[in-house]
Write a protein that holds these residues in place. Structure first.
Motif, PDB file in Angstrom:
ATOM      1  N   PHE A 260      25.531  10.593  11.439  1.00 27.95           N
ATOM      2  CA  PHE A 260      25.645  12.026  11.181  1.00 27.95           C
ATOM      3  C   PHE A 260      25.932  12.247   9.693  1.00 27.95           C
ATOM      4  CE2 PHE A 260      26.715  11.301  15.582  1.00 27.95           C
ATOM      5  CZ  PHE A 260      26.145  12.371  16.259  1.00 27.95           C
ATOM      6  N   PRO A 261      25.384  13.315   9.094  1.00 25.42           N
ATOM      7  CA  PRO A 261      25.578  13.544   7.665  1.00 25.42           C
ATOM      8  C   PRO A 261      26.917  14.188   7.296  1.00 25.42           C
ATOM      9  CG  PRO A 261      24.169  15.245   8.564  1.00 25.42           C
ATOM     10  CD  PRO A 261      24.420  14.266   9.682  1.00 25.42           C
ATOM     11  N   ALA A 266      29.840  14.457  13.435  1.00 27.60           N
ATOM     12  CA  ALA A 266      30.151  13.270  14.227  1.00 27.60           C
ATOM     13  C   ALA A 266      31.263  13.560  15.235  1.00 27.60           C
ATOM     14  CB  ALA A 266      30.565  12.124  13.302  1.00 27.60           C
ATOM     15  N   ILE A 267      32.306  14.246  14.794  1.00 28.04           N
ATOM     16  CA  ILE A 267      33.430  14.558  15.685  1.00 28.04           C
ATOM     17  C   ILE A 267      33.016  15.554  16.758  1.00 28.04           C
ATOM     18  CG2 ILE A 267      35.707  15.657  15.755  1.00 28.04           C
ATOM     19  CD1 ILE A 267      36.193  14.416  12.960  1.00 28.04           C
ATOM     20  N   SER A 268      32.152  16.496  16.398  1.00 25.76           N
ATOM     21  CA  SER A 268      31.682  17.482  17.376  1.00 25.76           C
ATOM     22  C   SER A 268      30.819  16.830  18.451  1.00 25.76           C
ATOM     23  CB  SER A 268      30.882  18.581  16.670  1.00 25.76           C
ATOM     24  OG  SER A 268      31.702  19.295  15.759  1.00 25.76           O
ATOM     25  N   PHE A 269      30.269  15.674  18.155  1.00 22.28           N
ATOM     26  CA  PHE A 269      29.449  14.948  19.129  1.00 22.28           C
ATOM     27  C   PHE A 269      30.306  14.280  20.213  1.00 22.28           C
ATOM     28  CE2 PHE A 269      27.562  10.822  20.391  1.00 22.28           C
ATOM     29  CZ  PHE A 269      26.411  11.268  21.023  1.00 22.28           C
ATOM     30  N   SER A 285      27.479   3.449  18.837  1.00 22.36           N
ATOM     31  CA  SER A 285      28.278   3.537  17.614  1.00 22.36           C
ATOM     32  C   SER A 285      27.883   4.801  16.859  1.00 22.36           C
ATOM     33  CB  SER A 285      28.049   2.318  16.724  1.00 22.36           C
ATOM     34  OG  SER A 285      28.704   1.179  17.212  1.00 22.36           O
ATOM     35  N   ILE A 286      28.855   5.421  16.173  1.00 23.94           N
ATOM     36  CA  ILE A 286      28.544   6.611  15.379  1.00 23.94           C
ATOM     37  C   ILE A 286      29.245   6.520  14.028  1.00 23.94           C
ATOM     38  CG2 ILE A 286      28.226   8.072  17.422  1.00 23.94           C
ATOM     39  CD1 ILE A 286      30.913   9.372  16.805  1.00 23.94           C
ATOM     40  N   THR A 287      28.646   7.167  13.026  1.00 28.90           N
ATOM     41  CA  THR A 287      29.253   7.277  11.704  1.00 28.90           C
ATOM     42  C   THR A 287      29.161   8.721  11.226  1.00 28.90           C
ATOM     43  OG1 THR A 287      27.174   6.782  10.529  1.00 28.90           O
ATOM     44  CG2 THR A 287      28.607   4.915  11.090  1.00 28.90           C
ATOM     45  N   GLY A 288      30.083   9.081  10.343  1.00 28.91           N
ATOM     46  CA  GLY A 288      30.069  10.394   9.713  1.00 28.91           C
ATOM     47  C   GLY A 288      29.915  10.236   8.213  1.00 28.91           C
ATOM     48  N   ALA A 302      34.092   6.013  11.593  1.00 32.87           N
ATOM     49  CA  ALA A 302      33.648   5.247  10.426  1.00 32.87           C
ATOM     50  C   ALA A 302      32.907   6.199   9.493  1.00 32.87           C
ATOM     51  CB  ALA A 302      32.741   4.103  10.852  1.00 32.87           C
ATOM     52  N   THR A 303      33.275   6.218   8.221  1.00 32.08           N
ATOM     53  CA  THR A 303      32.734   7.233   7.324  1.00 32.08           C
ATOM     54  C   THR A 303      32.781   6.741   5.881  1.00 32.08           C
ATOM     55  OG1 THR A 303      32.928   9.583   6.704  1.00 32.08           O
ATOM     56  CG2 THR A 303      34.974   8.377   7.014  1.00 32.08           C
TER      57      THR A 303
END
Length: 357
Positions: A260-261, A266-269, A285-288, A302-303
């Motif tokens: 996510f940009p 990312a948190i809203s997901f 896995s997700i990143t912001g 993770a950001t």
């Protein structure tokens, strides 16, 4: 010493009619000293500052900023800041930092924030309101207004783009290095072993910064041999657009990570993933990208933490220099990279049986 009643009598009973001379008389200082205190100059002694501030409070003095700007249009220390929605922590923190830096530099900052529900036209209207106040300089910190929208004003006021990528030869840019930030995150995702990744890419009209981040993430992943499902979004003001597509791809076993940009996206997901039974990072896995949200370390996204303080300080310093030495600065585009912040949301891909029957 002049009493409060006398001063208000001269102004017709309204604090808006109190003059700077009235403040100077009550504080027993010169008009120039009052002006320096209002401008935040540190050369005035603390004792004198307290006398002036006491008089300001007693009389309810309000400076006529428009008149001041008109009187000194070419050298005004009045700076306009066009800011994106401060509910986004990255913009909120940037606002606070620019305000602090402007005060230290002896600049007076007027901030205009367009509606969070509208797009470019609302931001252009806000821009015109700022310029209508005859500000001496303009700082632009928004991801919607384009460089060509600023071109008509470049001969009238110095313009500094702060916190957004800038390539226009007539606009000084002090920004986050979105290409590098995106590459840092993409390298981390690829290094964890993910070979199929979804990437949210907001349209250029929604956010120039998020658009650039998303495109750079996708490009860097492809350069690492990773398959990319690019999810383009075009709904202004929505941070969940495209999230259902990611859920579908994950449930079908077609992706093992999503990028996510922004951290907000990312948190809203997360609630949607939980609702669908997706475990983070076991199933996905997700990143912001931002790293400035208070408490984000507890959430574990993770950001990349963007250097808001450095960008605000440098952008304000550039504006102060352009105002005090007009026509002498060489236009540059300075970019500051962030640093990776590890989080529980990123891990190696695991055997994904969610999409199997």
């Amino acid at each position: 010493m002049t009493g409060r009643g006398q001063a208000k009598g001269r102004s017709g009973g309204s604090p808006l009619g109190v003059r700077m001379d009235d403040v100077a008389q009550l504080a027993q200082v010169s008009r120039a000293t009052v002006s320096r205190v209002l401008m935040g100059h540190v050369t005035v002694s603390p004792n004198t500052q307290e006398k002036v501030h006491r008089a300001l409070r007693e009389l309810g003095y309000v400076p006529n900023m428009i008149a001041s700007g008109l009187a000194a249009r070419s050298s005004s220390d009045l700076v306009g800041l066009l800011l994106r929605d401060p509910r986004n922590p990255a913009y909120g923190l940037l606002h606070s930092e620019v305000q602090n830096q402007a005060s230290r530099a002896g600049l007076q900052l007027i901030t205009v924030i367009p509606s969070s529900k509208q797009g470019a036209e609302d931001e252009l209207a806000a821009l015109r309101r700022l310029l209508g106040l005859r500000v001496g300089g303009l700082m632009v910190s928004t991801g919607v207004v384009k460089a060509h929208d600023l071109e008509p004003f470049l001969d009238s006021v110095p313009v500094v783009s702060v916190g957004r990528m800038e390539d226009h030869p007539g606009i000084y840019g002090v920004s986050y290095d979105e290409d590098t930030n995106a590459a840092i995150l993409a390298d981390r995702v690829a290094s964890e072993g993910h070979r199929s990744v979804a990437v949210i890419v907001p349209s250029f009209a929604i956010s120039t910064a998020e658009n650039r981040r998303g495109l750079a993430m996708a490009a860097h992943l492809r350069g690492r041999g990773v398959s990319v499902y690019q999810i383009d979004t075009a709904i202004f003001g929505s941070v969940v657009d495209g999230c259902k597509d990611i859920v579908r791809l994950a449930l079908e076993g077609r992706v093992t990570a999503a990028m996510f940009p922004s951290d907000i996206r990312a948190i809203s997901f997360l609630p949607l993933a939980q609702e669908e039974g997706l475990r983070i990072p076991e199933d996905l896995s997700i990143t912001g990208c931002d790293g400035v949200l208070p408490g984000s370390d507890q959430i574990g996204i993770a950001t990349v933490k963007i250097p808001v303080h450095e960008v605000a300080a440098r952008g304000t310093a550039v504006m102060a220099e352009l105002l005090r030495n007009p026509g002498t600065a060489t236009i540059k585009h300075e970019r500051f990279a962030g640093v990776f912040v590890p989080g529980r949301s990123l891990g190696p891909p695991r055997a994904n049986t969610l999409g199997m029957t």
